[in-house]
Every structure is written in structure tokens, then in C-alpha cells.
Design a protein around this motif. Structure first.
Motif, PDB file in Angstrom:
ATOM      1  N   ILE A  44      25.034  36.271  49.809  1.00  0.00           N
ATOM      2  CA  ILE A  44      25.418  37.425  48.989  1.00  0.00           C
ATOM      3  C   ILE A  44      26.858  37.245  48.532  1.00  0.00           C
ATOM      4  O   ILE A  44      27.713  36.816  49.304  1.00  0.00           O
ATOM      5  N   VAL A  45      27.131  37.612  47.272  1.00  0.00           N
ATOM      6  CA  VAL A  45      28.495  37.629  46.757  1.00  0.00           C
ATOM      7  C   VAL A  45      28.853  39.072  46.444  1.00  0.00           C
ATOM      8  O   VAL A  45      28.198  39.725  45.627  1.00  0.00           O
ATOM      9  N   LEU A  46      29.891  39.565  47.136  1.00  0.00           N
ATOM     10  CA  LEU A  46      30.390  40.925  46.930  1.00  0.00           C
ATOM     11  C   LEU A  46      31.724  40.880  46.198  1.00  0.00           C
ATOM     12  O   LEU A  46      32.541  39.994  46.455  1.00  0.00           O
ATOM     13  N   VAL A  47      31.946  41.847  45.329  1.00  0.00           N
ATOM     14  CA  VAL A  47      33.213  41.957  44.600  1.00  0.00           C
ATOM     15  C   VAL A  47      33.801  43.329  44.875  1.00  0.00           C
ATOM     16  O   VAL A  47      33.082  44.335  44.847  1.00  0.00           O
ATOM     17  N   ASN A  48      35.105  43.351  45.145  1.00  0.00           N
ATOM     18  CA  ASN A  48      35.826  44.611  45.278  1.00  0.00           C
ATOM     19  C   ASN A  48      36.967  44.601  44.283  1.00  0.00           C
ATOM     20  O   ASN A  48      37.677  43.602  44.146  1.00  0.00           O
ATOM     21  N   PHE A  49      37.151  45.714  43.578  1.00  0.00           N
ATOM     22  CA  PHE A  49      38.243  45.867  42.630  1.00  0.00           C
ATOM     23  C   PHE A  49      39.416  46.473  43.386  1.00  0.00           C
ATOM     24  O   PHE A  49      39.318  47.588  43.892  1.00  0.00           O
ATOM     25  N   LEU A  50      40.521  45.743  43.465  1.00  0.00           N
ATOM     26  CA  LEU A  50      41.688  46.201  44.202  1.00  0.00           C
ATOM     27  C   LEU A  50      42.551  47.094  43.316  1.00  0.00           C
ATOM     28  O   LEU A  50      42.482  47.030  42.084  1.00  0.00           O
ATOM     29  N   GLU A  51      43.396  47.905  43.956  1.00  0.00           N
ATOM     30  CA  GLU A  51      44.214  48.868  43.223  1.00  0.00           C
ATOM     31  C   GLU A  51      45.194  48.205  42.259  1.00  0.00           C
ATOM     32  O   GLU A  51      45.520  48.776  41.231  1.00  0.00           O
ATOM     33  N   ASP A  52      45.664  47.022  42.585  1.00  0.00           N
ATOM     34  CA  ASP A  52      46.647  46.360  41.725  1.00  0.00           C
ATOM     35  C   ASP A  52      45.994  45.606  40.565  1.00  0.00           C
ATOM     36  O   ASP A  52      46.646  44.837  39.864  1.00  0.00           O
ATOM     37  N   GLY A  53      44.676  45.805  40.378  1.00  0.00           N
ATOM     38  CA  GLY A  53      43.984  45.180  39.265  1.00  0.00           C
ATOM     39  C   GLY A  53      43.361  43.834  39.596  1.00  0.00           C
ATOM     40  O   GLY A  53      42.636  43.267  38.795  1.00  0.00           O
TER      41      GLY A  53
END
Length: 167
Positions: A44-53
Motif C-alpha cells: 500500500i502507498v499512503l500519502v499525507n499532505f503536510l501543513e507546510d505544503g
């Protein structure tokens, strides 16, 4: 064997572009937007969008996955953002409509030259020539891929001719 491994790729597809919580072996828990699942290994490949872009990309080995549960269905904006993450920088200057016109024009050109062409992929964005060569957006000679160098060269020449003729 975990329930995840027993599922089929079609069942895994139900989780793509959704925010999920993955429980892996040793009770490790991961949370993020499921970008893709490898159909062979169940990775599985998970992506998280961080606050700093920036982005955080996490790979989870399929054999260690115990459970996957949907946390958020997401919306069209998140889906578009995820779909564009790993697209070629060449495509960013084109609207989806422009890319569709380029694909259609190239397909007609190849068919006019008696080259068998099909469309493949989730969004039918990739052109496939005779089952041995692929052309990805934005459909230029450098976007061709094939292990057969002769076919690769000839199709790239045809595409170059098409680009020259259409300008």
C-alpha cells in the motif's frame, strides 16, 4: 494470512483515493490517503499532505497489513490532487481538455498510418501501440516507452511528423 492479502485487486481498488487507517503487524497504525495498491504484493502507498505544503509518502508491505478501514471518503478535489501527484511535469501546462484533444489527434494520426492503437489505464490516458509501446501524456516522442527499440524509434518519428504537420 491477513484478510487484506486474501482480497482481490478489484476489492483493493475500493480504497483508492480515500483516507484510510491501516493496522499492520506489531500493532503499528498508519493513516493517510491511499494512492495505490500493488496488485501482486498487496503493498500500500499512503500519502499525507503536510501543513507546510510538502508530502509524506509511506509504503506499507502487503504481508504486514492486518486491517484497512476507510476514515474519510474524500471529495473530487482530493482525488484530483492525488491523481496529479506523480504526473509528468510536462502535463502541468495542459488542461485535461487539451490533453484529450492531443490524445485524440495523435490516435487518429497513428490509425491513419495503419498503426493499431488502444487506450489503457484507469483514466484511459495512455495510448498503447500494438501492445508493445505506450505513449503517456502529453503525447510527445519523449513520452513513448517500449523495450523494442525499432518500434520505439519508428513511432517516435511518426509522432514527430504529426507534431510538425499540426504546427
Amino acid at each position: 494470512m491477513s484478510e487484506w492479502i486474501k482480497k482481490s485487486p478489484l476489492e483493493w481498488e475500493e480504497y483508492v483515493y480515500k483516507e484510510v487507517r491501516v493496522t499492520a503487524s506489531e500493532k503499528k497504525e498508519y493513516k493517510g490517503w491511499l494512492l495505490t495498491t500493488d496488485p501482486v504484493s498487496a503493498n500500500i502507498v499512503l500519502v499525507n499532505f503536510l501543513e507546510d505544503g510538502r508530502l509524506s509518502v509511506t509504503g506499507i508491505m502487503g504481508h504486514s497489513v492486518q486491517t484497512v478501514e476507510t476514515v474519510n471518503e474524500g471529495d473530487h478535489k482530493v482525488r484530483e490532487k492525488l491523481m496529479r501527484l506523480f504526473t509528468s511535469g510536462d502535463c502541468q501546462g495542459f488542461s485535461p481538455e487539451d490533453l484529450e484533444k492531443k490524445k485524440s489527434s495523435l490516435r487518429k494520426w497513428l490509425e491513419k498510418n495503419h498503426i493499431p492503437v488502444t487506450e489503457q489505464g484507469d483514466a484511459q490516458r495512455t495510448l498503447c501501440v500494438a501492445g508493445v509501446l505506450t505513449i503517456d501524456p502529453p503525447y510527445a516522442p519523449e513520452n513513448c516507452s517500449s523495450s523494442n527499440e525499432i518500434i520505439l524509434s519508428r513511432v517516435q518519428d511518426l509522432i514527430q511528423g504529426h507534431l510538425s504537420a499540426s504546427q
